[in-house]
Write an enzyme that holds these catalytic residues in place. Structure first.
Site, mmCIF file in Angstrom:
data_model
loop_
_atom_site.group_PDB
_atom_site.id
_atom_site.type_symbol
_atom_site.label_atom_id
_atom_site.label_comp_id
_atom_site.label_asym_id
_atom_site.label_seq_id
_atom_site.Cartn_x
_atom_site.Cartn_y
_atom_site.Cartn_z
ATOM 1 N N LYS A 161 0.845 -1.215 0.000
ATOM 2 C CA LYS A 161 0.000 0.000 0.000
ATOM 3 C C LYS A 161 0.871 1.253 0.000
ATOM 4 O O LYS A 161 0.657 2.175 -0.775
ATOM 5 C CB LYS A 161 -0.913 -0.007 1.235
ATOM 6 C CG LYS A 161 -1.539 1.332 1.561
ATOM 7 C CD LYS A 161 -2.412 1.289 2.786
ATOM 8 C CE LYS A 161 -1.732 1.538 4.093
ATOM 9 N NZ LYS A 161 -1.395 2.934 4.415
ATOM 10 N N ASN A 162 1.867 1.274 0.883
ATOM 11 C CA ASN A 162 2.628 2.511 1.058
ATOM 12 C C ASN A 162 3.660 2.752 -0.050
ATOM 13 O O ASN A 162 4.244 3.835 -0.113
ATOM 14 C CB ASN A 162 3.285 2.532 2.444
ATOM 15 C CG ASN A 162 2.247 2.758 3.529
ATOM 16 O OD1 ASN A 162 1.104 3.076 3.231
ATOM 17 N ND2 ASN A 162 2.640 2.580 4.778
ATOM 18 N N ARG B 129 -4.298 10.639 4.385
ATOM 19 C CA ARG B 129 -3.298 11.702 4.409
ATOM 20 C C ARG B 129 -2.359 11.664 3.204
ATOM 21 O O ARG B 129 -1.789 12.680 2.820
ATOM 22 C CB ARG B 129 -2.481 11.607 5.689
ATOM 23 C CG ARG B 129 -3.331 11.701 6.933
ATOM 24 C CD ARG B 129 -2.464 11.637 8.144
ATOM 25 N NE ARG B 129 -1.519 12.722 8.143
ATOM 26 C CZ ARG B 129 -1.785 13.956 8.527
ATOM 27 N NH1 ARG B 129 -2.964 14.262 8.961
ATOM 28 N NH2 ARG B 129 -0.859 14.887 8.492
ATOM 29 N N CYS C 44 -5.048 13.786 12.860
ATOM 30 C CA CYS C 44 -4.911 12.340 12.738
ATOM 31 C C CYS C 44 -4.813 11.768 14.142
ATOM 32 O O CYS C 44 -4.171 12.349 15.014
ATOM 33 C CB CYS C 44 -3.664 12.021 11.935
ATOM 34 S SG CYS C 44 -3.305 10.278 11.849
ATOM 35 N N ARG D 187 0.974 15.016 12.929
ATOM 36 C CA ARG D 187 1.306 14.793 11.525
ATOM 37 C C ARG D 187 1.149 16.041 10.638
ATOM 38 O O ARG D 187 0.358 16.051 9.687
ATOM 39 C CB ARG D 187 0.489 13.625 10.960
ATOM 40 C CG ARG D 187 0.720 12.343 11.744
ATOM 41 C CD ARG D 187 -0.005 11.178 11.150
ATOM 42 N NE ARG D 187 0.631 10.643 9.973
ATOM 43 C CZ ARG D 187 0.122 9.660 9.221
ATOM 44 N NH1 ARG D 187 -1.033 9.138 9.536
ATOM 45 N NH2 ARG D 187 0.766 9.212 8.174
ATOM 46 N N LYS E 21 14.160 16.627 9.768
ATOM 47 C CA LYS E 21 13.859 15.359 10.420
ATOM 48 C C LYS E 21 13.477 14.392 9.293
ATOM 49 O O LYS E 21 12.960 14.827 8.266
ATOM 50 C CB LYS E 21 12.670 15.597 11.364
ATOM 51 C CG LYS E 21 12.322 14.465 12.253
ATOM 52 C CD LYS E 21 11.161 14.851 13.165
ATOM 53 C CE LYS E 21 10.512 13.576 13.660
ATOM 54 N NZ LYS E 21 9.279 13.769 14.352
ATOM 55 N N SER F 113 11.433 12.182 7.081
ATOM 56 C CA SER F 113 9.994 12.030 6.829
ATOM 57 C C SER F 113 9.779 11.263 5.518
ATOM 58 O O SER F 113 10.324 11.632 4.468
ATOM 59 C CB SER F 113 9.329 13.407 6.727
ATOM 60 O OG SER F 113 8.124 13.337 5.984
ATOM 61 N N VAL F 114 8.976 10.215 5.609
ATOM 62 C CA VAL F 114 8.684 9.394 4.430
ATOM 63 C C VAL F 114 7.967 10.242 3.372
ATOM 64 O O VAL F 114 8.414 10.364 2.229
ATOM 65 C CB VAL F 114 7.815 8.168 4.843
ATOM 66 C CG1 VAL F 114 7.310 7.411 3.635
ATOM 67 C CG2 VAL F 114 8.604 7.247 5.769
ATOM 68 N N ASP G 63 4.870 1.001 12.137
ATOM 69 C CA ASP G 63 3.679 0.321 11.622
ATOM 70 C C ASP G 63 3.562 -1.129 12.096
ATOM 71 O O ASP G 63 2.555 -1.794 11.818
ATOM 72 C CB ASP G 63 3.647 0.378 10.084
ATOM 73 C CG ASP G 63 3.413 1.787 9.579
ATOM 74 O OD1 ASP G 63 3.035 2.659 10.380
ATOM 75 O OD2 ASP G 63 3.623 2.026 8.367
ATOM 76 N N ILE H 157 8.247 7.634 16.763
ATOM 77 C CA ILE H 157 7.823 8.327 15.529
ATOM 78 C C ILE H 157 6.562 9.158 15.765
ATOM 79 O O ILE H 157 6.508 10.332 15.418
ATOM 80 C CB ILE H 157 7.582 7.318 14.370
ATOM 81 C CG1 ILE H 157 8.830 6.468 14.118
ATOM 82 C CG2 ILE H 157 7.136 8.035 13.097
ATOM 83 C CD1 ILE H 157 10.002 7.177 13.507
HETATM 84 C C1 EPZ Z 1 4.303 7.233 6.289
HETATM 85 O O1 EPZ Z 1 3.530 8.297 6.813
HETATM 86 C C2 EPZ Z 1 3.384 6.037 6.203
HETATM 87 N N1 EPZ Z 1 2.286 6.344 5.311
HETATM 88 C C3 EPZ Z 1 2.872 5.656 7.591
HETATM 89 O O2 EPZ Z 1 2.104 4.482 7.477
HETATM 90 C C4 EPZ Z 1 4.067 5.382 8.502
HETATM 91 O O3 EPZ Z 1 3.606 5.128 9.806
HETATM 92 C C5 EPZ Z 1 5.017 6.582 8.502
HETATM 93 O O4 EPZ Z 1 5.406 6.911 7.138
HETATM 94 C C6 EPZ Z 1 6.289 6.334 9.298
HETATM 95 O O5 EPZ Z 1 6.956 5.224 8.805
HETATM 96 C C7 EPZ Z 1 2.428 6.147 4.006
HETATM 97 O O6 EPZ Z 1 3.484 5.740 3.517
HETATM 98 C C8 EPZ Z 1 1.270 6.451 3.146
HETATM 99 P P1 EPZ Z 1 6.427 10.696 8.139
HETATM 100 P P2 EPZ Z 1 4.104 9.800 6.730
HETATM 101 O O7 EPZ Z 1 6.321 11.924 7.330
HETATM 102 O O8 EPZ Z 1 4.814 9.987 5.465
HETATM 103 C C9 EPZ Z 1 6.559 14.172 11.460
HETATM 104 C C10 EPZ Z 1 0.277 3.038 7.919
HETATM 105 O O9 EPZ Z 1 -0.183 2.505 8.967
HETATM 106 N N2 EPZ Z 1 6.388 15.109 10.334
HETATM 107 O O10 EPZ Z 1 7.634 9.846 7.941
HETATM 108 O O11 EPZ Z 1 2.970 10.702 7.048
HETATM 109 C C11 EPZ Z 1 5.322 13.318 11.689
HETATM 110 O O12 EPZ Z 1 4.353 13.978 12.453
HETATM 111 C C12 EPZ Z 1 0.722 4.492 7.914
HETATM 112 O O13 EPZ Z 1 0.345 2.450 6.830
HETATM 113 C C13 EPZ Z 1 6.429 16.478 10.569
HETATM 114 O O14 EPZ Z 1 6.606 16.923 11.694
HETATM 115 O O15 EPZ Z 1 5.117 9.787 7.956
HETATM 116 C C14 EPZ Z 1 5.897 12.083 12.340
HETATM 117 O O16 EPZ Z 1 6.077 12.325 13.710
HETATM 118 C C15 EPZ Z 1 0.385 5.247 9.160
HETATM 119 N N3 EPZ Z 1 6.256 17.313 9.493
HETATM 120 C C16 EPZ Z 1 7.281 11.953 11.686
HETATM 121 O O17 EPZ Z 1 7.575 13.248 11.132
HETATM 122 C C17 EPZ Z 1 6.072 16.841 8.223
HETATM 123 O O18 EPZ Z 1 5.937 17.668 7.300
HETATM 124 C C18 EPZ Z 1 7.368 10.917 10.572
HETATM 125 O O19 EPZ Z 1 6.298 11.080 9.670
HETATM 126 C C19 EPZ Z 1 6.057 15.470 8.001
HETATM 127 C C20 EPZ Z 1 6.212 14.601 9.075
#
Ligand code: EPZ
Length: 420
Positions: A22-23, A94, A118, A123, A163, A165-166, A308, A330
């Site tokens: 999915k991701n 999202r 969320c 997020r 930081k 971020s995926v 996850d 995270i």
């Molecule tokens: C991705 O979300 C995944 N979603 C999530 O999977 C997964 O939990 C997450 O990465 C971490 O591995 C998809 O791939 C669609 P991040 P994402 O940006 O991209 C902070 C599931 O269950 N942050 O890496 O939204 C954020 O709040 C889902 O399948 C900021 O502060 O995650 C978090 O604490 C849930 N500002 C951390 O960084 C930003 O602009 C990591 O988030 C972006 C993120």
């Protein structure tokens, strides 16, 4: 609203095929906005988030044709794009924010809804917006929407994410593909799904190279040509089935997945007592009679242990002999399953971002409430090892990311039924 009825305890035995990721599929689908020629994407998982992304692309004006039991899609751009990614679609998923990078890169304008709140954490999307701004995007937030534009093409830039971020890494890589000149992205996320995205983009003519552990160089090209690509297997579904086999003293062959991708998880499962044999695209896992505890697991960016799988491993450690600690680093609020697990008999104490799990739990079935995708599947795992009946409500969360999970579980020995 659908619910699951699980009659436990059950032992897992047999073989399961892993769905497409999915991701990985979500950013790949979003990035098709960049392409001039039709693209074909195979091995899509049939889950709700993919339907939402396809609906979002359709709402923007792309032509979406599904084939082969909805696992293959052909997407073509009709050049008359609408530039509005609506709140009604983005609020439910999202990953909708991932259309912003390609829209601004290809068409230089976009109105994209902010994803909003969320349950698992705040997020925000500030890293996405700051990175795209460095590439030349200008934006204003009005009435919950990001009104964005650029003066013609984006311009390559050097960007270091504050930081990891995926999503911000994905949006920036996609946007940089058609920018003028060179973009260097530092402190990138390097989840396998991001590598799958870059492999897809490269197959369409993008010039992307990983030049250090977390550094990516992209040289902008004028256009991307058509391509055909098969999405990687889902590592979180794989990890979930590994837990299911381990916790039930089971014997499971997990097919269509490259075990090298989840080496961290495999090492932890071996420490816990699972016997694991791997080949190129199969994991054979046998659960132990007695599960050992693990003093500490911390969720962290890839290649470390994934957030996850935190909820699923917590259920496993509830059955271990002795105390274990899981630290969630995270997301701020990803322990929502704990209250429900306690209702089944788990002894878990939360101290800030640490869960202290006492182990030796004898789960007894109960009625439960799902809160998010991974928390829901953790409740299913707990119900499988509980004695008696459990009902899991609000399983629409599960349908966002697990394809046909009840059928897959039934085939390997779980007494589970969907009640509609
Ligand atoms: C991705 O979300 C995944 N979603 C999530 O999977 C997964 O939990 C997450 O990465 C971490 O591995 C998809 O791939 C669609 P991040 P994402 O940006 O991209 C902070 C599931 O269950 N942050 O890496 O939204 C954020 O709040 C889902 O399948 C900021 O502060 O995650 C978090 O604490 C849930 N500002 C951390 O960084 C930003 O602009 C990591 O988030 C972006 C993120």
């Amino acid at each position: 609203m659908d619910k699951f009825l699980v009659n436990g305890p059950c032992r897992i035995e047999g073989q399961v095929n892993i769905q497409g990721s999915k991701n990985a599929a979500l950013p790949i689908l979003a990035s098709t906005i960049l392409f001039d020629r039709p693209v074909i994407i195979k091995n899509l998982p049939r889950v709700r988030d993919i339907d939402t992304m396809l609906n979002l692309l359709k709402s923007l004006g792309l032509k979406v044709q599904l084939f082969k039991h909805k696992r293959t899609v052909r997407i073509s751009n009709n050049k008359k794009l609408k530039f509005l990614a609506s709140y009604s679609l983005v609020k439910t998923m999202r990953a909708g924010i991932l259309v912003l990078g390609p829209m601004i890169s290809k068409y230089h304008k976009s109105i994209t809804s902010l994803p909003g709140g969320c349950l698992i954490g705040a997020r925000p999307v500030n890293f996405h917006l700051n990175a795209l701004k460095k590439l030349g995007m200008k934006y204003e937030i009005k009435k919950g929407y990001i009104h964005a534009k650029s003066k013609g093409k984006l311009k390559g830039a050097k960007i270091k994410f504050p930081k990891i971020s995926v999503g911000a890494t994905e949006n920036s890589i996609i946007a940089a593909c058609l920018a003028k000149g060179e973009t260097i992205l530092k402190n990138c996320a390097i989840e396998p799904e991001i590598k799958d995205l870059t492999n897809f983009l490269i197959s369409g003519g993008a010039k992307i190279k990983w030049i250090g552990k977390r550094t990516c160089r992209i040289i902008g090209v004028d256009s991307l040509s058509g391509t055909e690509y098969s999405v990687m297997g889902d590592r979180i579904e794989t990890g979930t089935f590994c837990v299911a086999a381990t916790i039930t003293n089971g014997d499971l062959r997990i097919k269509n997945f490259n075990p090298k991708i989840i080496q961290t998880e495999i090492n932890i499962l071996k420490k816990i007592g699972a016997k694991i044999k791997t080949s190129k695209d199969e994991i054979h896992i046998m659960g132990p009679k007695n599960i050992k505890n693990i003093s500490s697991i911390t969720t962290k960016e890839y290649p470390n242990f994934p957030t996850d799988l935190q909820a699923q491993f917590m259920v496993l450690l509830c059955k271990a002999k002795g105390r274990s600690v899981i630290t969630e680093s995270i997301f701020e609020n990803r322990f929502m399953h704990v209250g429900e697990l306690r209702r089944l008999g788990a002894k878990i104490l939360i101290k800030e971002n640490k869960a202290i799990i006492e182990g030796n739990t004898k789960f007894v079935g109960a009625e439960l409430m799902s809160s998010d995708l991974r928390a829901s599947v953790a409740l299913v795992l707990a119900a499988i090892v509980s004695s008696g009946k459990s009902i899991i409500n609000r399983i629409y969360h599960l349908d966002r990311g697990y394809e046909n999970i009840e059928k897959k579980l039934q085939q390997i020995g779980v007494k589970i039924k969907r009640l509609t």
